[in-house]
Design a protein around this motif. Structure first.
Motif, PDB file in Angstrom:
ATOM      1  N   GLU A 117       6.408  -0.369  -1.792  1.00 10.38           N
ATOM      2  CA  GLU A 117       6.232  -1.690  -1.187  1.00 10.38           C
ATOM      3  C   GLU A 117       4.854  -1.731  -0.546  1.00 10.38           C
ATOM      4  N   ASP A 118       3.933  -2.399  -1.219  1.00 11.14           N
ATOM      5  CA  ASP A 118       2.538  -2.417  -0.806  1.00 11.14           C
ATOM      6  C   ASP A 118       2.018  -0.987  -0.736  1.00 11.14           C
ATOM      7  N   ARG A 162      -5.880  -2.043  -7.839  1.00 11.88           N
ATOM      8  CA  ARG A 162      -4.767  -2.408  -6.970  1.00 11.88           C
ATOM      9  C   ARG A 162      -4.522  -1.330  -5.917  1.00 11.88           C
ATOM     10  N   LEU A 166      -4.433  -1.978  -1.927  1.00  8.42           N
ATOM     11  CA  LEU A 166      -3.301  -1.603  -1.083  1.00  8.42           C
ATOM     12  C   LEU A 166      -3.740  -0.741   0.099  1.00  8.42           C
TER      13      LEU A 166
END
Length: 292
Positions: A117-118, A162, A166
């Motif tokens: 999650e993230d 990504r 993050l």
């Protein structure tokens, strides 16, 4: 009237008479939260004309009820809150439960199941003996992904850009052995990919604890991961690593049976997979758009 005209007329008569029914047919084709379908598979399951299905799919993507990736269409962020998808990851937990139990029985080590999650991992399950009580991990708890084997196993299948987003350009250390540099993290993620997805860590999250992990992967990357953890001084992770990798692959096959072997997509029957209440909520927000 020609044969072509007769066929076109018959096809028109067989179309569901309303937009609501057409949208319902398409949404019902996605029977699980992990289902991914191509346009051809959607048309086969719904029996809608290809052009009609394509237009409705595109409109559902625009309003985030579906997502369109290189692998096909899947439920989007708005849809996952409906149709019994309560955000509890129940399907992943159910598929992984027998594998987690088997890993614990065979190794006696602490077994974790987590999702990404993230920039953090979210623990969904934890099994273990006396050592489990000594570890700070808990069901529902979180930890920085880059400090754990289970987190790195999932990050290895995330686009590098990504990963940078993050992290926010900063990696927090939990111990003196935690990775604190993005370049070093990317090197480690590269090594994980060359090891068929096996991730290791020793003392990076908890001093004196070593772990090995592997991701549960679908068509769009990692959806979860499994890890085995034990005391660093007397745990030979290389011996149990194949068990973790096999376990993760077994759960992947359970969640994504279409990846195990090619199969003909069956034509859908009239059975609906969404409850009437969930469909009412969906249609209340969907009918405001311009549908085909």
């Amino acid at each position: 009237m020609s044969v072509v005209d007769l066929d076109a007329s018959a096809a028109t008569r067989q179309l569901p008479p309303s937009m609501v029914e057409r949208v319902t047919l398409i949404m019902d084709a996605f029977e699980r939260r992990t289902t991914t379908l191509t346009l051809e598979q959607v048309t086969a399951r719904t029996r809608l004309p290809r052009s009609t299905a394509h237009r409705i799919l595109d409109q559902l993507v625009q309003v985030a009820w579906l997502e369109h990736t290189s692998f096909g269409y899947a439920l989007g962020p708005r849809a996952l809150g409906f149709g019994g998808q309560d955000g509890s990851h129940g399907e992943i937990r159910a598929a992984a439960a027998p594998v987690l139990q088997e890993l614990f029985l065979r190794t006696g080590l602490v077994v974790h199941l987590a999702v990404l999650e993230d920039a953090q991992i979210h623990y969904l399950d934890k099994l273990g003996g006396p050592l489990a009580a000594m570890l700070p991990s808990r069901v529902g708890g979180r930890a920085p992904a880059h400090t754990t084997a289970i987190g790195k196993a999932m990050l290895a299948w995330v686009d590098p850009e990504r990963v940078d987003q993050l992290s926010g350009g900063r990696l927090v250390r939990r111990t003196e052995r935690s990775i604190g540099d993005l370049a070093v993290l990317h090197q480690e993620l590269g090594r994980i990919r060359t090891r068929n997805g096996l991730a290791y860590e020793s003392g990076e999250s908890v001093r004196g604890i070593a772990c090995v992990a592997a991701a549960i992967r679908g068509q769009r990357g990692a959806v979860a991961a499994i890890s085995l953890c034990g005391e660093a001084r007397n745990t030979q992770l290389e011996r149990v690593a194949p068990l973790v990798l096999d376990g993760a692959r077994e759960v992947s096959r359970e969640l994504f049976p279409e990846l195990a072997k090619p199969r003909r997509v069956p034509v859908r029957s009239g059975e609906r997979t969404w409850s009437p209440e969930a469909m009412d909520r969906f249609l209340a927000s969907a009918v405001g758009g311009s549908w085909v």
